[in-house]
Design a protein around this motif. Sequence first.
Motif, mmCIF file in Angstrom:
data_model
loop_
_atom_site.group_PDB
_atom_site.id
_atom_site.type_symbol
_atom_site.label_atom_id
_atom_site.label_comp_id
_atom_site.label_asym_id
_atom_site.label_seq_id
_atom_site.Cartn_x
_atom_site.Cartn_y
_atom_site.Cartn_z
ATOM 1 N N ASP A 145 -28.850 53.865 33.126
ATOM 2 C CA ASP A 145 -30.070 54.660 33.270
ATOM 3 C C ASP A 145 -30.290 55.669 32.152
ATOM 4 O OD1 ASP A 145 -30.716 53.391 35.652
ATOM 5 O OD2 ASP A 145 -29.585 54.819 36.870
ATOM 6 N N ALA A 146 -29.257 56.001 31.401
ATOM 7 C CA ALA A 146 -29.379 57.041 30.376
ATOM 8 C C ALA A 146 -29.424 56.406 28.985
ATOM 9 C CB ALA A 146 -28.211 58.017 30.469
ATOM 10 N N PRO A 147 -30.434 56.732 28.181
ATOM 11 C CA PRO A 147 -30.529 56.142 26.848
ATOM 12 C C PRO A 147 -29.546 56.774 25.867
ATOM 13 C CG PRO A 147 -32.284 57.734 27.135
ATOM 14 C CD PRO A 147 -31.562 57.642 28.462
ATOM 15 N N THR A 148 -29.197 56.008 24.862
ATOM 16 C CA THR A 148 -28.415 56.505 23.739
ATOM 17 C C THR A 148 -29.206 56.220 22.462
ATOM 18 O OG1 THR A 148 -27.250 54.423 23.350
ATOM 19 C CG2 THR A 148 -26.261 55.954 24.939
ATOM 20 N N VAL A 149 -28.665 56.641 21.332
ATOM 21 C CA VAL A 149 -29.342 56.373 20.067
ATOM 22 C C VAL A 149 -29.483 54.879 19.818
ATOM 23 C CG1 VAL A 149 -28.811 58.559 18.934
ATOM 24 C CG2 VAL A 149 -27.138 56.685 18.840
ATOM 25 N N ALA A 150 -28.562 54.061 20.351
ATOM 26 C CA ALA A 150 -28.673 52.614 20.173
ATOM 27 C C ALA A 150 -29.954 52.080 20.809
ATOM 28 C CB ALA A 150 -27.457 51.911 20.762
ATOM 29 N N ASP A 151 -30.324 52.631 21.942
ATOM 30 C CA ASP A 151 -31.553 52.191 22.602
ATOM 31 C C ASP A 151 -32.787 52.531 21.778
ATOM 32 O OD1 ASP A 151 -30.523 51.236 25.314
ATOM 33 O OD2 ASP A 151 -29.630 53.231 25.154
ATOM 34 N N GLY A 183 -28.431 53.887 11.110
ATOM 35 C CA GLY A 183 -27.333 54.079 12.045
ATOM 36 C C GLY A 183 -26.557 55.351 11.779
ATOM 37 N N ALA A 184 -26.346 55.666 10.504
ATOM 38 C CA ALA A 184 -25.617 56.885 10.148
ATOM 39 C C ALA A 184 -26.388 58.120 10.587
ATOM 40 C CB ALA A 184 -25.366 56.919 8.644
ATOM 41 N N ILE A 185 -27.694 58.116 10.353
ATOM 42 C CA ILE A 185 -28.527 59.252 10.761
ATOM 43 C C ILE A 185 -28.519 59.401 12.275
ATOM 44 C CG2 ILE A 185 -30.906 60.110 10.854
ATOM 45 C CD1 ILE A 185 -31.291 58.837 8.062
ATOM 46 N N ALA A 186 -28.645 58.280 12.981
ATOM 47 C CA ALA A 186 -28.657 58.324 14.443
ATOM 48 C C ALA A 186 -27.380 58.929 14.990
ATOM 49 C CB ALA A 186 -28.862 56.910 14.991
ATOM 50 N N LEU A 187 -26.242 58.475 14.491
ATOM 51 C CA LEU A 187 -24.968 58.961 15.009
ATOM 52 C C LEU A 187 -24.716 60.409 14.591
ATOM 53 C CD1 LEU A 187 -22.750 57.766 16.771
ATOM 54 C CD2 LEU A 187 -21.476 57.235 14.688
ATOM 55 N N TYR A 188 -25.114 60.755 13.379
ATOM 56 C CA TYR A 188 -24.960 62.138 12.914
ATOM 57 C C TYR A 188 -25.721 63.101 13.825
ATOM 58 C CZ TYR A 188 -25.829 66.353 10.174
ATOM 59 O OH TYR A 188 -25.953 67.663 9.768
ATOM 60 N N LEU A 189 -26.971 62.782 14.114
ATOM 61 C CA LEU A 189 -27.783 63.668 14.956
ATOM 62 C C LEU A 189 -27.234 63.738 16.374
ATOM 63 C CD1 LEU A 189 -31.364 62.679 13.746
ATOM 64 C CD2 LEU A 189 -30.177 64.848 13.318
ATOM 65 N N ALA A 190 -26.814 62.587 16.906
ATOM 66 C CA ALA A 190 -26.281 62.575 18.270
ATOM 67 C C ALA A 190 -24.992 63.380 18.367
ATOM 68 C CB ALA A 190 -26.040 61.140 18.715
ATOM 69 N N ASP A 191 -24.117 63.247 17.364
ATOM 70 C CA ASP A 191 -22.850 63.979 17.397
ATOM 71 C C ASP A 191 -23.060 65.481 17.187
ATOM 72 O OD1 ASP A 191 -21.415 61.691 17.865
ATOM 73 O OD2 ASP A 191 -20.667 61.475 15.811
ATOM 74 N N LYS A 192 -24.041 65.830 16.377
ATOM 75 C CA LYS A 192 -24.283 67.248 16.119
ATOM 76 C C LYS A 192 -24.941 67.927 17.319
ATOM 77 C CE LYS A 192 -25.832 70.502 12.644
ATOM 78 N NZ LYS A 192 -26.272 70.701 11.252
ATOM 79 N N LEU A 230 -26.902 61.664 23.785
ATOM 80 C CA LEU A 230 -27.350 60.398 23.186
ATOM 81 C C LEU A 230 -26.220 59.581 22.577
ATOM 82 C CD1 LEU A 230 -30.666 61.564 21.487
ATOM 83 C CD2 LEU A 230 -30.328 60.516 23.739
ATOM 84 N N ALA A 231 -24.978 60.045 22.691
ATOM 85 C CA ALA A 231 -23.825 59.294 22.190
ATOM 86 C C ALA A 231 -22.592 59.702 22.977
ATOM 87 C CB ALA A 231 -23.609 59.544 20.697
ATOM 88 N N PHE A 232 -21.588 58.844 22.936
ATOM 89 C CA PHE A 232 -20.301 59.146 23.552
ATOM 90 C C PHE A 232 -19.414 59.816 22.508
ATOM 91 C CE2 PHE A 232 -22.057 55.516 25.759
ATOM 92 C CZ PHE A 232 -21.918 55.874 27.094
ATOM 93 N N PRO A 233 -18.619 60.798 22.905
ATOM 94 C CA PRO A 233 -17.745 61.468 21.935
ATOM 95 C C PRO A 233 -16.592 60.569 21.522
ATOM 96 C CG PRO A 233 -17.297 62.268 24.143
ATOM 97 C CD PRO A 233 -18.501 61.373 24.259
ATOM 98 N N PRO A 234 -15.987 60.827 20.358
ATOM 99 C CA PRO A 234 -14.794 60.071 19.952
ATOM 100 C C PRO A 234 -13.731 60.116 21.050
ATOM 101 C CG PRO A 234 -15.600 61.382 18.128
ATOM 102 C CD PRO A 234 -16.399 61.805 19.334
ATOM 103 N N GLY A 244 -16.822 54.462 25.955
ATOM 104 C CA GLY A 244 -18.149 53.986 25.604
ATOM 105 C C GLY A 244 -18.449 54.067 24.121
ATOM 106 N N ARG A 245 -17.668 54.862 23.389
ATOM 107 C CA ARG A 245 -17.936 55.067 21.960
ATOM 108 C C ARG A 245 -17.836 53.762 21.175
ATOM 109 N NH1 ARG A 245 -19.646 59.529 18.677
ATOM 110 N NH2 ARG A 245 -18.841 59.230 16.572
ATOM 111 N N ALA A 246 -16.818 52.960 21.453
ATOM 112 C CA ALA A 246 -16.621 51.719 20.706
ATOM 113 C C ALA A 246 -17.798 50.773 20.906
ATOM 114 C CB ALA A 246 -15.320 51.050 21.138
#
Length: 206
Positions: free
Chosen positions: A154-160, A65-74, A80-84, A88-90
Amino acid sequence: MVRLFLAKNSYAMSSHLILEEIGRPYELVEVAIFTDRPDPAFLAVSPHARVPALVDGEVALCETGAIALYLADKHPEAGLAFPPGDPGRARLLQWLFYLSSTLQPDVMIQFHPELTFGDPARQAELKAASMTRLEKIWPVLDEALAPGPYFFGDAPTVADFCLATQAIWPECFAESIEAYPRIAAMVEAARARPSFARLKAWHGLD
């Protein structure tokens, strides 16, 4: 260049798939797991010698999970993620933690009960108890995917991608993934992406 330590056909596929999605150059370092002599460079990043583990310059990370969020945020351009601060971030964080702390441990038991018990009879009991828990987890995830195909439409995120790379294993279902139509549809949507075709070739997936 990013270095990803991984083993074939393991949960590290999620990090591999995310790297494919963001389109950043990377190096794959295949390592042996469940060994008494792990690669020292790998062990320096992942103290329990578990994949995935990632090195990006001065950043060294383990935990999916940490790797997924790190890559998405970078790489926000990948979407692939919602910004802080985004509502949708929560919810994204909720499902990333749920996949890591609730789903993944029982998926792991289905493949490696020997890590808990040496006796085959106790291993069988453990797997059965774990499958009972999985039969309560899958419906929660199936409902969370409504209306689908992904957690957020319709749009995937790292969670998917973290879910898809666990749900592709038929051993994790008491009967079939088809008992959970939204999960099945999400996996099919993920498998149809060009990134998954490249993942499939490297890991030797059917």
